[in-house]
Design a protein around this motif. Structure first.
Motif, PDB file in Angstrom:
ATOM      1  N   ALA A   1     -28.089  16.864  51.148  1.00 41.95           N
ATOM      2  CA  ALA A   1     -29.542  16.674  51.169  1.00 41.95           C
ATOM      3  C   ALA A   1     -30.258  17.970  50.791  1.00 41.95           C
ATOM      4  N   ALA A   2     -29.797  19.109  51.340  1.00 42.70           N
ATOM      5  CA  ALA A   2     -30.414  20.398  51.021  1.00 42.70           C
ATOM      6  C   ALA A   2     -30.221  20.736  49.551  1.00 42.70           C
ATOM      7  N   ARG A   3     -29.035  20.449  49.018  1.00 42.60           N
ATOM      8  CA  ARG A   3     -28.788  20.725  47.593  1.00 42.60           C
ATOM      9  C   ARG A   3     -29.678  19.873  46.707  1.00 42.60           C
ATOM     10  N   ASP A   4     -29.892  18.623  47.086  1.00 38.95           N
ATOM     11  CA  ASP A   4     -30.732  17.728  46.288  1.00 38.95           C
ATOM     12  C   ASP A   4     -32.185  18.214  46.280  1.00 38.95           C
ATOM     13  N   VAL A   5     -32.688  18.562  47.460  1.00 36.47           N
ATOM     14  CA  VAL A   5     -34.069  19.054  47.539  1.00 36.47           C
ATOM     15  C   VAL A   5     -34.200  20.366  46.777  1.00 36.47           C
ATOM     16  N   GLY A   6     -33.211  21.243  46.920  1.00 34.09           N
ATOM     17  CA  GLY A   6     -33.250  22.525  46.220  1.00 34.09           C
ATOM     18  C   GLY A   6     -33.246  22.356  44.719  1.00 34.09           C
ATOM     19  N   ALA A   7     -32.445  21.398  44.219  1.00 31.07           N
ATOM     20  CA  ALA A   7     -32.399  21.163  42.776  1.00 31.07           C
ATOM     21  C   ALA A   7     -33.735  20.652  42.259  1.00 31.07           C
ATOM     22  N   ARG A   8     -34.357  19.737  43.006  1.00 33.09           N
ATOM     23  CA  ARG A   8     -35.658  19.207  42.585  1.00 33.09           C
ATOM     24  C   ARG A   8     -36.730  20.284  42.602  1.00 33.09           C
ATOM     25  N   LEU A   9     -36.684  21.142  43.613  1.00 32.68           N
ATOM     26  CA  LEU A   9     -37.675  22.207  43.712  1.00 32.68           C
ATOM     27  C   LEU A   9     -37.487  23.232  42.593  1.00 32.68           C
ATOM     28  N   GLU A  10     -36.237  23.510  42.232  1.00 30.92           N
ATOM     29  CA  GLU A  10     -35.987  24.465  41.159  1.00 30.92           C
ATOM     30  C   GLU A  10     -36.432  23.898  39.814  1.00 30.92           C
ATOM     31  N   VAL A  11     -36.207  22.609  39.601  1.00 31.76           N
ATOM     32  CA  VAL A  11     -36.692  21.969  38.369  1.00 31.76           C
ATOM     33  C   VAL A  11     -38.216  22.067  38.294  1.00 31.76           C
ATOM     34  N   ALA A  12     -38.873  21.845  39.429  1.00 28.10           N
ATOM     35  CA  ALA A  12     -40.337  21.929  39.464  1.00 28.10           C
ATOM     36  C   ALA A  12     -40.804  23.353  39.196  1.00 28.10           C
ATOM     37  N   ARG A  13     -40.144  24.341  39.802  1.00 27.51           N
ATOM     38  CA  ARG A  13     -40.537  25.738  39.599  1.00 27.51           C
ATOM     39  C   ARG A  13     -40.424  26.108  38.118  1.00 27.51           C
ATOM     40  N   THR A  14     -39.346  25.674  37.473  1.00 26.81           N
ATOM     41  CA  THR A  14     -39.167  25.949  36.046  1.00 26.81           C
ATOM     42  C   THR A  14     -40.238  25.247  35.216  1.00 26.81           C
ATOM     43  N   ALA A  15     -40.572  24.019  35.603  1.00 20.98           N
ATOM     44  CA  ALA A  15     -41.602  23.271  34.868  1.00 20.98           C
ATOM     45  C   ALA A  15     -42.970  23.928  35.005  1.00 20.98           C
ATOM     46  N   PHE A  16     -43.293  24.419  36.201  1.00 25.77           N
ATOM     47  CA  PHE A  16     -44.555  25.149  36.379  1.00 25.77           C
ATOM     48  C   PHE A  16     -44.595  26.364  35.451  1.00 25.77           C
ATOM     49  N   HIS A  17     -43.500  27.124  35.419  1.00 28.34           N
ATOM     50  CA  HIS A  17     -43.444  28.330  34.587  1.00 28.34           C
ATOM     51  C   HIS A  17     -43.573  27.983  33.109  1.00 28.34           C
ATOM     52  N   ASP A  18     -42.810  26.977  32.640  1.00 29.24           N
ATOM     53  CA  ASP A  18     -42.843  26.607  31.224  1.00 29.24           C
ATOM     54  C   ASP A  18     -44.210  26.068  30.822  1.00 29.24           C
TER      55      ASP A  18
ATOM     56  N   VAL B   1     -34.230  20.471  56.416  1.00 25.42           N
ATOM     57  CA  VAL B   1     -32.920  19.862  56.162  1.00 25.42           C
ATOM     58  C   VAL B   1     -31.817  20.900  56.253  1.00 25.42           C
ATOM     59  N   GLU B   2     -32.061  22.077  55.671  1.00 28.21           N
ATOM     60  CA  GLU B   2     -31.032  23.111  55.677  1.00 28.21           C
ATOM     61  C   GLU B   2     -30.779  23.641  57.083  1.00 28.21           C
ATOM     62  N   ALA B   3     -31.819  23.675  57.917  1.00 29.70           N
ATOM     63  CA  ALA B   3     -31.627  24.127  59.295  1.00 29.70           C
ATOM     64  C   ALA B   3     -30.718  23.178  60.054  1.00 29.70           C
ATOM     65  N   GLY B   4     -30.837  21.864  59.735  1.00 31.43           N
ATOM     66  CA  GLY B   4     -30.012  20.884  60.439  1.00 31.43           C
ATOM     67  C   GLY B   4     -28.622  20.740  59.868  1.00 31.43           C
ATOM     68  N   ALA B   5     -28.485  20.894  58.557  1.00 34.56           N
ATOM     69  CA  ALA B   5     -27.174  20.735  57.903  1.00 34.56           C
ATOM     70  C   ALA B   5     -27.066  21.738  56.773  1.00 34.56           C
TER      71      ALA B   5
END
Length: 251
Positions: free
Chosen positions: A195-212, A186-190
């Protein structure tokens, strides 16, 4: 914990809880009462030094002897106790607590085995060094550490419960990889788009959840090694299951 093959962080957390698996009487005493121990030692030393000074030269008939003894004792205690606390007690207490928070040899061995199993490459679809690759690598590191922690837990219902959560984390990790690849595309295209910000936010929430989730699992493992039974940690295990990432439920 961004690199999948980097050193797995040792269990940290509350140094008091670490006493169950780390250290002995000396380190426990210094960690709990280091300042007090060296304060008392300084007071005793100062009292001895002050009285010795007050008695020199010895003259039992001196009417000022009592005053000199009291004054010498007070001055000696102050000049010995304060440096003892600041330069010995405080560093000793800090070092003892740091030692308790560090990983025991058994924990280091288990986590080293876990780190050795972590992938040392960037999966297809991710660019080395990109924010998507870094976020996914952080998730991999947390899940790897989680499995290492589970291997330190004694056999029983709690370990089986943790292993089931580990299987869920593996599934969620696969979904995190899909999200990371999607983010790259998505980021390569736009670049910088919604869309990239939304995916990035979800991935960051997941990364934090894995760590916690991994940090919480380490805390539960400490409780179990401190002779807590399955019933004692059941509520924590329920909370751990709810805390784990739920990426697949969102897609």
């Amino acid at each position: 914990m961004m690199a999948p093959r980097g050193p797995v962080p040792p269990p940290g957390g509350d140094w008091r809880r670490r006493m169950a698996v780390r250290g002995g009487k000396v380190s426990h005493t210094l960690a709990s009462h280091g300042l007090l121990v060296f304060l008392l030692a300084g007071v005793v030393l100062g009292l001895v030094v002050g009285v010795s000074i007050g008695l020199a030269p010895p003259d039992p008939g001196d009417p000022e002897l009592g005053v000199r003894l009291i004054a010498g004792a007070i001055v000696g205690m102050i000049f010995c106790a304060v440096p003892s606390v600041l330069f010995l007690g405080l560093p000793a207490q800090t070092l003892a607590r740091s030692y308790l928070r560090s990983a025991s040899p058994e924990e280091r061995e288990a986590m080293s085995r876990a780190a050795a199993r972590a992938p040392d490459y960037v999966p297809d679809g991710l660019r080395h060094g990109s924010r998507w690759a870094r976020a996914y690598s952080g998730s991999v590191g947390s899940v790897t550490a989680f499995h290492g922690i589970v291997r330190t837990v004694p056999d029983g219902p709690a370990r089986e419960w943790l292993q089931e959560i580990g299987k869920r984390l593996d599934t969620e990790l696969a979904e995190a990889l899909r999200l990371a690849r999607l983010g790259e595309t998505v980021e390569a295209g736009a670049p910088g788009g919604d869309a990239a910000r939304d995916v990035g936010a979800r991935l960051e929430v997941a990364r934090t959840a894995f760590h916690d989730t991994t940090e919480h699992a380490a805390s539960i493992a400490l409780d179990l090694r401190a002779d807590s039974g399955f019933d004692d940690v059941r509520a924590q295990l329920d909370q751990l299951a709810a805390q784990a990432p739920h990426l697949r439920r969102e897609t």
